[in-house]
Scaffold this motif. Structure first.
Motif, PDB file in Angstrom:
ATOM      1  N   PRO A 140       0.821  -1.201   0.000  1.00  0.00           N
ATOM      2  CA  PRO A 140       0.000   0.000   0.000  1.00  0.00           C
ATOM      3  C   PRO A 140       0.860   1.258   0.000  1.00  0.00           C
ATOM      4  N   LEU A 141       0.397   2.269  -0.687  1.00  0.00           N
ATOM      5  CA  LEU A 141       1.123   3.519  -0.737  1.00  0.00           C
ATOM      6  C   LEU A 141       0.792   4.358   0.488  1.00  0.00           C
ATOM      7  N   PRO A 142       1.798   5.034   1.078  1.00  0.00           N
ATOM      8  CA  PRO A 142       1.557   5.829   2.275  1.00  0.00           C
ATOM      9  C   PRO A 142       0.688   7.044   1.962  1.00  0.00           C
ATOM     10  N   PRO A 143      -0.272   7.373   2.822  1.00  0.00           N
ATOM     11  CA  PRO A 143      -1.128   8.539   2.579  1.00  0.00           C
ATOM     12  C   PRO A 143      -0.366   9.836   2.759  1.00  0.00           C
ATOM     13  N   ARG A 144      -0.816  10.863   2.064  1.00  0.00           N
ATOM     14  CA  ARG A 144      -0.234  12.188   2.216  1.00  0.00           C
ATOM     15  C   ARG A 144      -1.349  13.195   2.447  1.00  0.00           C
ATOM     16  N   SER A 145      -0.979  14.455   2.538  1.00  0.00           N
ATOM     17  CA  SER A 145      -1.956  15.501   2.809  1.00  0.00           C
ATOM     18  C   SER A 145      -2.969  15.604   1.678  1.00  0.00           C
ATOM     19  N   ARG A 146      -4.206  15.954   2.018  1.00  0.00           N
ATOM     20  CA  ARG A 146      -5.270  16.065   1.052  1.00  0.00           C
ATOM     21  C   ARG A 146      -5.295  17.474   0.472  1.00  0.00           C
ATOM     22  N   THR A 147      -5.802  17.617  -0.724  1.00  0.00           N
ATOM     23  CA  THR A 147      -6.001  18.914  -1.351  1.00  0.00           C
ATOM     24  C   THR A 147      -7.410  18.959  -1.915  1.00  0.00           C
ATOM     25  N   PRO A 148      -7.992  20.167  -2.120  1.00  0.00           N
ATOM     26  CA  PRO A 148      -9.379  20.272  -2.593  1.00  0.00           C
ATOM     27  C   PRO A 148      -9.628  19.604  -3.937  1.00  0.00           C
ATOM     28  N   GLU A 149      -8.612  19.486  -4.782  1.00  0.00           N
ATOM     29  CA  GLU A 149      -8.833  18.931  -6.111  1.00  0.00           C
ATOM     30  C   GLU A 149      -8.820  17.405  -6.119  1.00  0.00           C
ATOM     31  N   ASP A 150      -8.725  16.796  -4.965  1.00  0.00           N
ATOM     32  CA  ASP A 150      -8.663  15.336  -4.888  1.00  0.00           C
ATOM     33  C   ASP A 150     -10.027  14.669  -4.837  1.00  0.00           C
ATOM     34  N   MET A 195     -15.449  27.073 -30.002  1.00  0.00           N
ATOM     35  CA  MET A 195     -15.151  26.084 -28.976  1.00  0.00           C
ATOM     36  C   MET A 195     -13.903  26.439 -28.165  1.00  0.00           C
ATOM     37  N   PRO A 196     -12.798  26.884 -28.793  1.00  0.00           N
ATOM     38  CA  PRO A 196     -11.637  27.287 -27.988  1.00  0.00           C
ATOM     39  C   PRO A 196     -11.943  28.452 -27.051  1.00  0.00           C
ATOM     40  N   ILE A 197     -12.789  29.385 -27.500  1.00  0.00           N
ATOM     41  CA  ILE A 197     -13.134  30.525 -26.648  1.00  0.00           C
ATOM     42  C   ILE A 197     -13.929  30.068 -25.428  1.00  0.00           C
ATOM     43  N   ILE A 198     -14.968  29.246 -25.677  1.00  0.00           N
ATOM     44  CA  ILE A 198     -15.802  28.764 -24.571  1.00  0.00           C
ATOM     45  C   ILE A 198     -14.979  27.968 -23.567  1.00  0.00           C
ATOM     46  N   ALA A 199     -14.232  26.988 -24.071  1.00  0.00           N
ATOM     47  CA  ALA A 199     -13.426  26.149 -23.178  1.00  0.00           C
ATOM     48  C   ALA A 199     -12.314  26.962 -22.524  1.00  0.00           C
ATOM     49  N   GLY A 200     -11.685  27.859 -23.295  1.00  0.00           N
ATOM     50  CA  GLY A 200     -10.589  28.654 -22.761  1.00  0.00           C
ATOM     51  C   GLY A 200     -11.023  29.554 -21.624  1.00  0.00           C
ATOM     52  N   VAL A 201     -12.144  30.240 -21.800  1.00  0.00           N
ATOM     53  CA  VAL A 201     -12.643  31.126 -20.744  1.00  0.00           C
ATOM     54  C   VAL A 201     -12.962  30.323 -19.486  1.00  0.00           C
ATOM     55  N   ALA A 202     -13.631  29.181 -19.658  1.00  0.00           N
ATOM     56  CA  ALA A 202     -13.996  28.360 -18.501  1.00  0.00           C
ATOM     57  C   ALA A 202     -12.762  27.831 -17.778  1.00  0.00           C
ATOM     58  N   VAL A 203     -11.798  27.336 -18.535  1.00  0.00           N
ATOM     59  CA  VAL A 203     -10.601  26.750 -17.926  1.00  0.00           C
ATOM     60  C   VAL A 203      -9.752  27.823 -17.241  1.00  0.00           C
ATOM     61  N   ILE A 204      -9.591  28.969 -17.884  1.00  0.00           N
ATOM     62  CA  ILE A 204      -8.802  30.053 -17.286  1.00  0.00           C
ATOM     63  C   ILE A 204      -9.469  30.547 -16.003  1.00  0.00           C
ATOM     64  N   ALA A 205     -10.805  30.653 -16.011  1.00  0.00           N
ATOM     65  CA  ALA A 205     -11.519  31.069 -14.807  1.00  0.00           C
ATOM     66  C   ALA A 205     -11.272  30.084 -13.659  1.00  0.00           C
ATOM     67  N   ILE A 206     -11.329  28.791 -13.970  1.00  0.00           N
ATOM     68  CA  ILE A 206     -11.074  27.777 -12.932  1.00  0.00           C
ATOM     69  C   ILE A 206      -9.633  27.845 -12.455  1.00  0.00           C
ATOM     70  N   ALA A 207      -8.705  28.050 -13.394  1.00  0.00           N
ATOM     71  CA  ALA A 207      -7.282  28.127 -13.027  1.00  0.00           C
ATOM     72  C   ALA A 207      -7.021  29.323 -12.121  1.00  0.00           C
ATOM     73  N   ARG A 241      -5.848  29.084  -8.510  1.00  0.00           N
ATOM     74  CA  ARG A 241      -4.469  29.567  -8.493  1.00  0.00           C
ATOM     75  C   ARG A 241      -3.505  28.428  -8.823  1.00  0.00           C
ATOM     76  N   SER A 242      -3.827  27.748  -9.901  1.00  0.00           N
ATOM     77  CA  SER A 242      -3.028  26.601 -10.339  1.00  0.00           C
ATOM     78  C   SER A 242      -3.086  26.499 -11.849  1.00  0.00           C
ATOM     79  N   TRP A 243      -1.967  26.034 -12.440  1.00  0.00           N
ATOM     80  CA  TRP A 243      -1.910  25.834 -13.880  1.00  0.00           C
ATOM     81  C   TRP A 243      -2.467  24.468 -14.286  1.00  0.00           C
ATOM     82  N   THR A 244      -2.802  23.647 -13.314  1.00  0.00           N
ATOM     83  CA  THR A 244      -3.244  22.289 -13.618  1.00  0.00           C
ATOM     84  C   THR A 244      -4.424  22.245 -14.604  1.00  0.00           C
ATOM     85  N   PRO A 245      -5.490  23.038 -14.404  1.00  0.00           N
ATOM     86  CA  PRO A 245      -6.603  22.983 -15.370  1.00  0.00           C
ATOM     87  C   PRO A 245      -6.168  23.331 -16.789  1.00  0.00           C
ATOM     88  N   VAL A 246      -5.254  24.288 -16.930  1.00  0.00           N
ATOM     89  CA  VAL A 246      -4.788  24.682 -18.253  1.00  0.00           C
ATOM     90  C   VAL A 246      -4.031  23.541 -18.915  1.00  0.00           C
TER      91      VAL A 246
END
Length: 291
Positions: free
Chosen positions: A2-12, A124-136, A140-145
């Protein structure tokens, strides 16, 4: 082991579902395989391997994605054999198009054309881009991008390769609502790209929301958008039904692959492996994200 647990984050999590918990044998094997890969690479790559298994998963997944695209294109060829034989689902192509044509009106034609443009190369790039950038920005993370860019790149690649490989003719021009399109018909690029990007955006929204009604709304709106986008292509006479079905299936398969890769990254980042650097001090990975 089993893998050892680590701290949780909201995106989990999505609601009460832990995205780093794998309940299938294949999922647990996948996590263990990437951990083993990181351990094997450590003596060879030195500090490079100290990226952690999570970042190594991003690199390896890029290669796997190329293989996946090739397999999906091979699947397109198999579907196209059914199309040219005019059996199975392909037998519905002309009847469905004819059914759509007789229900057209000038007002509905204009409304559907405006809607289908949302799934085009600009909309489609505009719709998805605006949504993803807003979430990012909210997170405060580049992960969604990064997730969206990977999803979009694979989606465009499969659309281009599939069209060039199959080179299927679109429905007759006299049955299509202008403006006419001249690129190959199979698969539907609008449908495929909308399926991928909207699915990924909905996934990211589900991670951020906490209320059940918000998650239900996101899934409902996303599903309706993707379904209607595909049907709009048939209604306008720009695609056959089989073009759209292929776009839905291939797009969903690719979106699920990208989501699975993200879950794998989360799992290995949070749980890591024995002796791996702590998540708070680990060096940024190849995606520019600090795990």
């Amino acid at each position: 082991m089993p893998l050892p647990p680590r701290s949780r984050t909201p995106e989990d999590t999505i609601g009460g579902r832990d995205l780093t918990a794998w309940h299938t044998r294949f999922g647990r094997w996948l996590v263990a395989a990437f951990v083993a890969l990181a351990r094997a690479a450590r003596p060879v790559a030195g500090r490079v391997a100290a990226w952690s298994a999570a970042n190594l998963a991003f690199v390896v997944f890029a290669v796997i994605a190329l293989v996946l695209i090739a397999l999906l294109v091979e699947g397109i060829e198999q579907v196209y054999e059914n199309v040219t034989d005019r059996d199975g689902l392909a037998g519905f192509d002309q009847p469905v198009l004819d059914w759509m044509v007789v229900r057209r009106t000038p007002g509905l034609d204009s409304a559907v054309t405006a809607f289908t443009d949302l799934g085009g190369a600009i909309g489609m790039p505009i719709i998805a881009g605006v949504a993803v950038i807003a979430i990012a920005l909210w997170r405060r993370s580049w992960t969604p991008v990064v997730i969206a860019v990977i999803a979009a790149a694979g989606s465009v690649a499969m659309t281009v390769v599939g069209k060039d490989m199959i080179d299927r003719a679109r429905p007759p021009a006299d049955l299509a609502v202008p403006p006419l399109e001249v690129s190959p018909s199979f698969p539907s690029g609008h449908t495929l790209n909308a399926t991928v990007l909207i699915t990924v955006v909905v996934y990211l929204v589900l991670i951020e929301t906490t209320a059940t009604w918000q998650r239900v709304l996101a899934v409902t709106v996303g599903t309706a958008f993707v379904v209607l986008m595909g049907l709009s292509r048939v209604y306008l006479g720009h695609h056959w039904l089989t073009d759209v079905v292929a776009g839905w299936l291939i797009g969903l398969a690719w979106a699920v692959a990208v989501i699975t890769a993200h879950r794998l990254w989360l799992t290995l980042r949070e749980r890591g492996e024995p002796g791996e650097p702590d998540a708070a001090t680990a060096a940024p990975g190849p995606t520019g994200i600090t795990p």
